[in-house]
Scaffold this motif. Structure first.
Motif, mmCIF file in Angstrom:
data_model
loop_
_atom_site.group_PDB
_atom_site.id
_atom_site.type_symbol
_atom_site.label_atom_id
_atom_site.label_comp_id
_atom_site.label_asym_id
_atom_site.label_seq_id
_atom_site.Cartn_x
_atom_site.Cartn_y
_atom_site.Cartn_z
ATOM 1 N N PRO A 474 0.833 -1.209 0.000
ATOM 2 C CA PRO A 474 0.000 0.000 0.000
ATOM 3 C C PRO A 474 0.870 1.263 0.000
ATOM 4 O O PRO A 474 1.902 1.311 0.680
ATOM 5 C CB PRO A 474 -0.803 -0.104 1.300
ATOM 6 C CG PRO A 474 -0.727 -1.536 1.694
ATOM 7 C CD PRO A 474 0.569 -2.063 1.173
ATOM 8 N N LYS A 475 0.426 2.240 -0.789
ATOM 9 C CA LYS A 475 1.212 3.474 -0.879
ATOM 10 C C LYS A 475 1.027 4.303 0.392
ATOM 11 O O LYS A 475 -0.092 4.561 0.829
ATOM 12 C CB LYS A 475 0.798 4.289 -2.098
ATOM 13 C CG LYS A 475 1.730 5.480 -2.347
ATOM 14 C CD LYS A 475 1.311 6.294 -3.554
ATOM 15 C CE LYS A 475 1.553 5.523 -4.841
ATOM 16 N NZ LYS A 475 1.294 6.349 -6.031
ATOM 17 N N PHE A 476 2.139 4.696 0.984
ATOM 18 C CA PHE A 476 2.121 5.494 2.210
ATOM 19 C C PHE A 476 1.840 6.962 1.892
ATOM 20 O O PHE A 476 1.099 7.632 2.595
ATOM 21 C CB PHE A 476 3.473 5.348 2.929
ATOM 22 C CG PHE A 476 3.510 5.949 4.302
ATOM 23 C CD1 PHE A 476 2.909 5.298 5.368
ATOM 24 C CD2 PHE A 476 4.137 7.162 4.534
ATOM 25 C CE1 PHE A 476 2.937 5.851 6.645
ATOM 26 C CE2 PHE A 476 4.174 7.723 5.790
ATOM 27 C CZ PHE A 476 3.573 7.065 6.856
ATOM 28 N N ALA A 477 2.473 7.471 0.836
ATOM 29 C CA ALA A 477 2.261 8.854 0.389
ATOM 30 C C ALA A 477 2.822 9.006 -1.010
ATOM 31 O O ALA A 477 3.695 8.240 -1.430
ATOM 32 C CB ALA A 477 2.947 9.839 1.336
ATOM 33 N N THR A 478 2.305 9.991 -1.733
ATOM 34 C CA THR A 478 2.880 10.276 -3.050
ATOM 35 C C THR A 478 4.267 10.884 -2.885
ATOM 36 O O THR A 478 5.224 10.474 -3.513
ATOM 37 C CB THR A 478 1.983 11.261 -3.827
ATOM 38 O OG1 THR A 478 0.652 10.777 -3.816
ATOM 39 C CG2 THR A 478 2.460 11.410 -5.261
ATOM 40 N N HIS A 479 4.360 11.882 -2.019
ATOM 41 C CA HIS A 479 5.644 12.524 -1.718
ATOM 42 C C HIS A 479 5.938 12.309 -0.237
ATOM 43 O O HIS A 479 5.229 12.830 0.629
ATOM 44 C CB HIS A 479 5.596 14.026 -2.011
ATOM 45 C CG HIS A 479 5.414 14.347 -3.453
ATOM 46 N ND1 HIS A 479 6.460 14.614 -4.299
ATOM 47 C CD2 HIS A 479 4.293 14.421 -4.212
ATOM 48 C CE1 HIS A 479 5.997 14.859 -5.515
ATOM 49 N NE2 HIS A 479 4.679 14.743 -5.488
ATOM 50 N N LEU A 480 6.971 11.522 0.049
ATOM 51 C CA LEU A 480 7.343 11.232 1.432
ATOM 52 C C LEU A 480 8.585 12.049 1.789
ATOM 53 O O LEU A 480 9.627 11.923 1.131
ATOM 54 C CB LEU A 480 7.621 9.739 1.602
ATOM 55 C CG LEU A 480 7.895 9.246 3.027
ATOM 56 C CD1 LEU A 480 6.747 9.585 3.962
ATOM 57 C CD2 LEU A 480 8.155 7.744 3.024
ATOM 58 N N ALA A 508 6.368 5.192 -1.608
ATOM 59 C CA ALA A 508 6.031 6.535 -2.087
ATOM 60 C C ALA A 508 6.510 6.696 -3.515
ATOM 61 O O ALA A 508 7.394 5.962 -3.978
ATOM 62 C CB ALA A 508 6.678 7.585 -1.189
ATOM 63 N N ASP A 509 5.918 7.639 -4.224
ATOM 64 C CA ASP A 509 6.369 7.918 -5.594
ATOM 65 C C ASP A 509 7.702 8.666 -5.583
ATOM 66 O O ASP A 509 8.565 8.427 -6.418
ATOM 67 C CB ASP A 509 5.320 8.744 -6.343
ATOM 68 C CG ASP A 509 4.081 7.935 -6.667
ATOM 69 O OD1 ASP A 509 4.197 6.700 -6.761
ATOM 70 O OD2 ASP A 509 3.000 8.532 -6.817
ATOM 71 N N VAL A 510 7.827 9.620 -4.639
ATOM 72 C CA VAL A 510 9.052 10.415 -4.534
ATOM 73 C C VAL A 510 9.486 10.452 -3.068
ATOM 74 O O VAL A 510 8.667 10.693 -2.180
ATOM 75 C CB VAL A 510 8.849 11.866 -5.031
ATOM 76 C CG1 VAL A 510 10.184 12.614 -5.029
ATOM 77 C CG2 VAL A 510 8.228 11.901 -6.414
ATOM 78 N N VAL A 634 1.929 15.299 9.105
ATOM 79 C CA VAL A 634 3.121 14.816 9.803
ATOM 80 C C VAL A 634 2.859 13.471 10.480
ATOM 81 O O VAL A 634 1.811 13.241 11.073
ATOM 82 C CB VAL A 634 3.576 15.843 10.874
ATOM 83 C CG1 VAL A 634 4.767 15.304 11.655
ATOM 84 C CG2 VAL A 634 3.939 17.167 10.221
ATOM 85 N N VAL A 635 3.864 12.589 10.343
ATOM 86 C CA VAL A 635 3.879 11.334 11.105
ATOM 87 C C VAL A 635 5.100 11.383 12.017
ATOM 88 O O VAL A 635 6.220 11.619 11.549
ATOM 89 C CB VAL A 635 3.973 10.107 10.173
ATOM 90 C CG1 VAL A 635 4.154 8.837 10.992
ATOM 91 C CG2 VAL A 635 2.737 10.003 9.305
ATOM 92 N N VAL A 636 4.881 11.200 13.319
ATOM 93 C CA VAL A 636 5.988 11.216 14.277
ATOM 94 C C VAL A 636 6.302 9.784 14.684
ATOM 95 O O VAL A 636 5.424 9.055 15.134
ATOM 96 C CB VAL A 636 5.637 12.054 15.522
ATOM 97 C CG1 VAL A 636 6.783 12.014 16.527
ATOM 98 C CG2 VAL A 636 5.316 13.493 15.135
#
Length: 657
Positions: A474-480, A508-510, A634-636
């Motif tokens: 599963p994709k976490f984010a497009t831009h990480l 992520a994509d990037v 934000v993910v901490v």
């Protein structure tokens, strides 16, 4: 992406001179309110004391203020900015042992901010006791007088949250009137007793310090005339060196005239003791007494405002140079450089009120005032010796001569002010608290950072590309986006790689790796981009000056837009089709936050430092707020810090029977 470097007002105009008068001379400019009263005290008024006192004051202003600060220290400008942290930023590369002097100087400068407002404002308000009809109502030290001073100070601190840009416009004209008043009434007294001008002869200062009984110890009172000199350097960025040097001519003439006028009055007033009188208000004619008190009160409020604003700037710089935990910083107006720090405001307000309630009157505060600022000046001299030696390339003989002359002067002031410790013992707790916070934060961060392991980012480029293209995850984010301490293009923290691949891999994509670099240039704001793999792995360095409040997410999104506009980056269209309804890029910032693992066993110093550090970190702002990140993006992640793992234990398996 550039920000104007410093906005120095080196252009000399009538308006810029007026601004300089209003901003920086409040503290030193209001010292005539209490200096001579402190020098005379309960001593018999005679020629050696009066002439010696005014001579000491004059030569202190010449050496400490004019030569050291106006002529020399102002040359130590860090892209137009001044102050002890700016000076430290200029010289820290030349000496490993400059941290403690810097912390000491900053600590004592902050401590000075707790006593300047109450001593200045109370000195002015107590003048009302001389107004006909108020002599039995306004009495130094009584409940009403204390209440008026506390009310004025409280209102001043309350209005900090709204900014000072409106009332600030009146500061220059008010201080101009104040200094004109000093000249006018000073000259009037000098004309009555013109012989007082001969007191400028340094012989009288020598005679007082060497031959007068306990004369040397009077330096503690004399020092009060130059307590605001450090502000001339701290506010360099607001006014510019030329404006400060030109206005100082007017200010110094005003101050010297005021001191000579008070000394002249003392010589012809006819009594052998002061008996509680204040020479400053005694030289004011009865008909002008009330207006003079109002002008003096306004001038003392301006002096207090300058110290409060200076404290905000000092803590802001301390945070950005890693000497102070992150706390909330607000910008109450559009004025450049004007900030408001609620936590500092509360502490200063409480300290000022406590000082007023404890000491009750300005005469009692004189006995406690000056100790802190002598230490600040000594630390500034020490750092300045590195500046003139390494940056100005002075001959070593001149550097030693500088240290000898000003070291001797400031050491003498320090020794005489040490006697004030018994009057100001409660100050020591405040100063110790500030020093401890700075010391713990700076050195614990160094320990913390020493356990940061960097790895070659290039070794992980192929696994990262493979992870990015793996549709089964599963994709976490497009831009990480990861915030990183790695300032080198090809490096990244090992914990960042672990965060991406460990447990649930973050696809992520990037992948962006964002480094915030604090610069010695106070107001720099630039960036550079390294594309390690086209449209896949990108390293961004943002160079932020130590006087700029970081807004990392805002900067980052602006950088992305610039890259897209320049066709250096293709913003990915999400395959799930969601871009049809929302074309905003999907950014997710990851902040890796360390915590102190229970598996540690510390040595005493390291234990105190690290436990103190994480306690302060808990009290301060979270990393996402400190770096200006939107909480929703934000993910901490919590990472345990294993500094000294427990190894000395014996664990046995029980035998089964």
């Amino acid at each position: 992406m550039e920000l104007s470097k410093n906005g120095i007002k080196n252009k000399v105009t009538a308006a810029s001179l007026l601004v300089a008068l209003g901003i920086i001379y409040g503290d030193i400019g209001t010292s005539p309110l209490y200096v001579f009263r402190a020098i005379i005290g309960t001593r018999t008024i005679d020629l050696p004391l009066v002439y010696g006192g005014v001579s000491c004051v004059f030569w202190t202003l010449v050496f400490q203020t004019t030569i050291k600060y106006i002529w020399l220290t102002l040359r130590a400008d860090n892209h137009g900015e001044g102050g002890i942290f700016s000076l430290y930023a200029l010289v820290r590369r030349y000496g490993k042992k400059l941290v403690i002097p810097t912390i000491l100087g900053a600590t004592t400068l902050l401590a000075d901010g707790i006593i300047t407002p109450p001593i200045s404002v109370s000195s002015a308000i107590e003048g009302l006791s001389m107004v006909k009809g108020l002599e039995n109502t306004i009495v130094p030290g009584n409940f009403l007088t204390i209440g008026i001073v506390v009310a004025i100070i409280s209102l001043l601190f309350f209005f900090q949250r709204f900014g000072t840009q409106v009332i600030g416009k009146a500061f220059g004209p008010i201080m101009t009137v104040w200094f004109a008043m000093l000249i006018f009434f000073g000259v009037h007294e000098i004309l009555i007793h013109p012989d007082i001008i001969s007191a400028l002869n340094p012989y009288y200062a020598y005679n007082l310090l060497v031959n007068y009984p306990s004369g040397f110890w009077l330096l503690g009172a004399v020092f009060l005339c130059t307590t605001g000199a450090e502000a001339l350097y701290s506010d360099l960025g607001h006014c510019g060196i030329q404006n400060i040097r030109i206005t100082w001519i007017y200010v110094k003439i005003s101050l010297v005239t005021a001191y000579l006028g008070q000394a002249a009055w003392l010589m012809h007033q006819g009594q052998s003791l002061l008996n509680g009188r204040n020479p400053f208000f005694e030289i004011i004619p009865k008909w002008f007494l009330l207006p003079s008190i109002l002008i003096a009160t306004a001038a003392t409020i301006i002096a207090s405002q300058a110290l409060i604003s200076g404290s905000f700037t000092l803590i802001s710089e301390a945070m950005n140079l890693n000497f102070w935990p992150r706390v909330t910083v607000r910008q109450p107006s559009d004025s450049k450089g004007q900030i408001y720090i609620p936590s500092v405001n509360k502490v200063l307000w409480f300290g000022c009120v406590l000082m007023m309630v404890y000491f009750k009157e300005s005469a009692s505060m004189e006995a406690a005032y000056g100790f802190s600022i002598t230490i600040t000046m000594m630390m500034t001299s020490y750092l300045l010796s590195y500046f003139i030696g390494f940056r100005l390339k002075w001959n070593k003989i001149y550097v030693v001569l500088f240290l000898f002359v000003f070291g001797a002067i400031e050491l003498a002031f320090f020794i005489t002010n040490v006697a004030k410790i018994k009057e100001r013992w409660m100050f020591l707790f405040f100063e110790l608290g500030i020093f401890s916070v700075m010391y713990v934060w700076y050195y614990a961060r160094k320990i913390n950072n020493s356990f940061t392991k960097f790895v070659e980012l290039g070794k992980f480029s192929e696994p990262l590309i493979e992870l990015s293209q793996d549709d089964e995850i599963p994709k976490f984010a497009t831009h990480l986006v990861y915030l990183t301490k790695a300032d080198r293009r090809h490096e990244i923290e090992e914990k960042v790689i672990k965060s991406i691949f460990a447990k649930k891999p973050k696809r992520a994509d990037v992948y962006w790796f964002l480094h915030i670099n604090r610069t010695e240039d106070p107001f720099s704001l630039t960036y550079n981009v390294s594309e390690l793999v086209d449209n896949k792995l990108i390293k961004v360095n943002i160079n932020v000056g130590f006087r700029v409040q970081p807004r990392t997410e805002l900067y980052f999104k602006k950088i992305v837009m610039d890259l897209v506009a320049n066709k250096e980056l293709n913003l990915h269209i999400r395959p799930d089709g969601s871009t049809k309804y929302n074309n905003e890029p999907d950014f997710k910032f990851v902040v890796l936050e360390k915590f102190l693992s229970v598996e540690n066993e510390f040595a005493i110093r390291e234990g105190i430092l690290l436990k103190g550090y994480f306690y302060l970190k808990h009290l301060g702002l979270s990393d996402e707020k400190a770096f200006g990140l939107d909480k929703s993006d934000v993910v901490v992640e919590q990472i345990p810090l294993l500094y000294q793992p427990v190894t000395n234990f014996h664990l046995e398996r029980e035998n089964k029977h």
